[in-house]
Scaffold this motif. Structure first.
Motif, PDB file in Angstrom:
ATOM      1  N   ARG A   1     -45.411  13.509  11.548  1.00 34.73           N
ATOM      2  CA  ARG A   1     -45.442  14.691  10.698  1.00 34.73           C
ATOM      3  C   ARG A   1     -45.992  15.895  11.461  1.00 34.73           C
ATOM      4  N   GLN A   2     -46.998  15.655  12.311  1.00 35.47           N
ATOM      5  CA  GLN A   2     -47.557  16.743  13.115  1.00 35.47           C
ATOM      6  C   GLN A   2     -46.520  17.289  14.093  1.00 35.47           C
ATOM      7  N   LEU A   3     -45.748  16.383  14.710  1.00 33.12           N
ATOM      8  CA  LEU A   3     -44.711  16.825  15.637  1.00 33.12           C
ATOM      9  C   LEU A   3     -43.651  17.656  14.927  1.00 33.12           C
TER      10      LEU A   3
ATOM     11  N   ARG B   1     -49.599   4.379   9.231  1.00 28.69           N
ATOM     12  CA  ARG B   1     -50.085   5.683   8.751  1.00 28.69           C
ATOM     13  C   ARG B   1     -50.389   6.613   9.917  1.00 28.69           C
ATOM     14  N   GLN B   2     -51.051   6.095  10.964  1.00 29.23           N
ATOM     15  CA  GLN B   2     -51.411   6.938  12.111  1.00 29.23           C
ATOM     16  C   GLN B   2     -50.161   7.469  12.823  1.00 29.23           C
ATOM     17  N   LYS B   3     -49.191   6.578  13.032  1.00 30.39           N
ATOM     18  CA  LYS B   3     -47.969   7.018  13.707  1.00 30.39           C
ATOM     19  C   LYS B   3     -47.178   7.964  12.818  1.00 30.39           C
TER      20      LYS B   3
ATOM     21  N   LEU C   1     -45.296  19.350  23.388  1.00 25.97           N
ATOM     22  CA  LEU C   1     -44.943  20.386  22.431  1.00 25.97           C
ATOM     23  C   LEU C   1     -46.166  21.149  21.952  1.00 25.97           C
ATOM     24  N   GLY C   2     -47.302  20.454  21.812  1.00 22.91           N
ATOM     25  CA  GLY C   2     -48.521  21.114  21.337  1.00 22.91           C
ATOM     26  C   GLY C   2     -48.989  22.192  22.294  1.00 22.91           C
ATOM     27  N   LEU C   3     -48.917  21.939  23.609  1.00 21.70           N
ATOM     28  CA  LEU C   3     -49.320  22.942  24.586  1.00 21.70           C
ATOM     29  C   LEU C   3     -48.351  24.118  24.612  1.00 21.70           C
ATOM     30  N   ARG C   4     -47.076  23.839  24.434  1.00 20.92           N
ATOM     31  CA  ARG C   4     -46.092  24.925  24.366  1.00 20.92           C
ATOM     32  C   ARG C   4     -46.370  25.810  23.147  1.00 20.92           C
ATOM     33  N   LEU C   5     -46.666  25.173  22.033  1.00 24.66           N
ATOM     34  CA  LEU C   5     -46.987  25.916  20.816  1.00 24.66           C
ATOM     35  C   LEU C   5     -48.259  26.746  21.025  1.00 24.66           C
TER      36      LEU C   5
ATOM     37  N   THR D   1     -44.093  19.446  12.212  1.00 21.94           N
ATOM     38  CA  THR D   1     -44.703  20.742  11.903  1.00 21.94           C
ATOM     39  C   THR D   1     -44.749  21.633  13.137  1.00 21.94           C
ATOM     40  N   ASP D   2     -45.127  21.038  14.281  1.00 23.11           N
ATOM     41  CA  ASP D   2     -45.167  21.805  15.534  1.00 23.11           C
ATOM     42  C   ASP D   2     -43.782  22.305  15.905  1.00 23.11           C
ATOM     43  N   LEU D   3     -42.780  21.470  15.715  1.00 27.35           N
ATOM     44  CA  LEU D   3     -41.412  21.845  16.048  1.00 27.35           C
ATOM     45  C   LEU D   3     -40.960  23.025  15.200  1.00 27.35           C
ATOM     46  N   ASN D   4     -41.276  23.005  13.918  1.00 23.02           N
ATOM     47  CA  ASN D   4     -40.924  24.118  13.044  1.00 23.02           C
ATOM     48  C   ASN D   4     -41.621  25.401  13.468  1.00 23.02           C
ATOM     49  N   LEU D   5     -42.912  25.299  13.739  1.00 22.74           N
ATOM     50  CA  LEU D   5     -43.694  26.484  14.062  1.00 22.74           C
ATOM     51  C   LEU D   5     -43.289  27.079  15.405  1.00 22.74           C
ATOM     52  N   THR D   6     -43.075  26.235  16.415  1.00 19.47           N
ATOM     53  CA  THR D   6     -42.685  26.754  17.721  1.00 19.47           C
ATOM     54  C   THR D   6     -41.316  27.407  17.668  1.00 19.47           C
ATOM     55  N   SER D   7     -40.427  26.891  16.827  1.00 19.81           N
ATOM     56  CA  SER D   7     -39.112  27.509  16.653  1.00 19.81           C
ATOM     57  C   SER D   7     -39.239  28.884  16.005  1.00 19.81           C
ATOM     58  N   LYS D   8     -40.115  29.001  15.017  1.00 22.58           N
ATOM     59  CA  LYS D   8     -40.312  30.291  14.342  1.00 22.58           C
ATOM     60  C   LYS D   8     -40.961  31.308  15.272  1.00 22.58           C
ATOM     61  N   LEU D   9     -41.916  30.862  16.083  1.00 21.72           N
ATOM     62  CA  LEU D   9     -42.574  31.782  17.012  1.00 21.72           C
ATOM     63  C   LEU D   9     -41.618  32.238  18.101  1.00 21.72           C
TER      64      LEU D   9
END
Length: 457
Positions: free
Chosen positions: A280-282, A273-275, A419-423, A284-292
């Motif tokens: 899932r977070q990665l 579950r944790q992994k 990716l989180g810091l880039r976002l 979501t981040d990938l989608n958002l950073t692409s949109k930004l």
């Protein structure tokens, strides 16, 4: 468009400077030629007035000169004579024997203006008579110009008019050529600017730069299709993964909560579950950073109170049962409570969540996390500070340069994804702010976000 106008204004201004420099350089060269000619001149510089001072007439009317006169004449290879009022030579020094010793008034007038038997002469009136200094043949060129004042004035006015007309014509030609180049190049510059914004470009493929326009169109279409394909691929993969991932997380949660199952099985389900949540977070981040990155993320602007925003994010962490090895603190003074600005609450919440999550990922053994809100001139400073292991100076310099590695080394075997810091940086840029990474003493990391606020704030 503004950038293109600035470019051509600078181009036209530089053209004017080139023209002025051209004129100044030519004037300097002309002056240099005149000075060089003057210094290299072999024409005798005979001090006629000085010679005249050394010629005297005694009481008997005899004209004589001292030795200084002879020295001056020898130095210049010249000769001299003095004529009385009747045109008779009453004194001479080194005078050629072939020259007459008596001259009429007409002859005196002629050689005073021009030459005496090919000898260029210089004359000066003295108390003893008319002093005549003869120079070596071809050593001096004598010209006599006689004209009226109106002619000279008209000639100078005409010359000045010609210079002004030529300069004006050159400026007009510079301006015309600049406008012509601007008309041809501006669409290309605007097209490049349009491509940089991720939009389609369609330049008219005609004129002198038709080939370049066509290349810009092809490059724009290629980049647009490539970016669109990448965006669609990311969106498609995210959609395809989301459904099976949700099912996997659901079953993992059920297994984790089933007390009838062995402890080892439930522990394995927890790990799954944790992994899975991390995956899932990665996504979501990938989608958002692409949109930004391609300005596809719609902005929902509203009034943001940063202290309240930070409190909500920290509360969310505490309510989700964070590990007891992590402690949180919110620090804000009275001025900080009065700060507000326009921003996207969802994105800023995600920003703080990423920065806090980054501090926890880099410190799996726990740390103290301080979230600070302060006012700095016309900016709001949101800081996330931890007392954990921190980062190397090389990593911090890389982040401050806007370079976000794919992965950072941590104490565990996996490492933390960058990716989180880039976002986070993209969210800050979308709010026209600045993000700064700094080491803490004796250890830890401080990440400060500066977002502009109103001057009346």
């Amino acid at each position: 468009m503004a950038a293109a106008k600035r470019f051509f204004r600078k181009y036209l201004f530089s053209s004017f400077l080139i023209l002025i420099s051209f004129l100044l350089i030519n004037a300097a060269l002309l002056l240099a030629v005149l000075l060089f000619s003057w210094h290299s001149s072999t024409d005798p510089d005979i001090p006629v007035a000085q010679i005249a001072d050394h010629i005297h007439t005694n009481q008997q009317g005899t004209v004589s000169a001292d030795e200084k006169t002879s020295e001056l004449l020898k130095e210049n290879a010249a000769w001299g004579m003095v004529l009385n009022d009747e045109g008779t030579v009453v004194w001479e020094e080194a005078m050629p024997s072939n020259l007459p010793r008596q001259y009429s008034a007409t002859e005196v007038a002629q050689f005073s203006r021009w030459y005496l038997d090919n000898y260029p002469v210089l004359v000066q009136e003295t108390a003893s008579g008319l002093l005549v200094i003869g120079c070596p043949p071809n050593s001096i060129v004598k010209y006599n110009f006689v004209t009226d004042t109106a002619y000279v004035r008209s000639a100078l006015t005409g010359l000045l008019t010609v210079v002004v007309c030529n300069v004006t014509l050159m400026l007009l030609l510079f301006w015309y050529n600049t406008r012509k180049v601007e008309k041809a190049v501006t669409p290309i510059l605007n097209g490049i600017e349009t491509i940089s914004r991720g939009k389609a470009v369609a330049l008219a493929e005609k004129g002198e730069l038709a080939a370049i326009n066509a290349e810009v169109n092809r490059a724009g279409n290629y980049i647009l299709k490539k970016d669109q394909a990448r965006t669609e691929w990311i969106a498609g993969i995210s959609h395809d993964i989301r459904t099976p991932l949700s099912i996997m997380l659901g079953y993992a949660g059920e297994i984790e909560d089933d007390d009838a199952l062995p402890t080892e099985t439930r522990t394995q389900a927890t790990l799954i579950r944790q992994k899975g949540e991390k995956l899932r977070q990665l996504i979501t981040d990938l989608n958002l950073t692409s949109k930004l990155e391609y300005a596809m993320q719609p902005f929902h602007l509203e009034t943001i109170y940063p202290v309240e925003l930070a409190r909500q994010v920290i509360t969310e962490y505490l309510n989700n049962g964070v590990d007891q090895n992590y402690s949180f603190e919110l620090q804000a003074d009275e001025k900080a409570h009065a700060i507000f600005f326009q921003g996207d609450a969802a994105l800023l919440t995600r920003l703080l969540d990423n920065l806090i999550g980054n501090a926890m990922n880099h410190n799996p053994n726990g740390c103290h996390i301080l979230v600070s809100v302060t006012k700095q001139e016309n900016a709001c400073c949101l800081s996330v500070i931890d007392d954990g292991v921190g980062m190397s100076q090389a990593q911090i310099d890389t982040l401050n340069d806007g370079i976000f590695p794919k992965q950072f080394n941590t104490q565990d075997s996996e490492g933390a994804h960058g990716l989180g810091l880039r976002l986070s940086s993209q969210i800050v840029q979308a709010h026209h702010g600045e993000i700064i990474f700094e080491p803490q003493s004796p250890n830890g990391l401080a990440v400060s976000v500066l977002i502009p606020v109103s001057a009346n704030n």
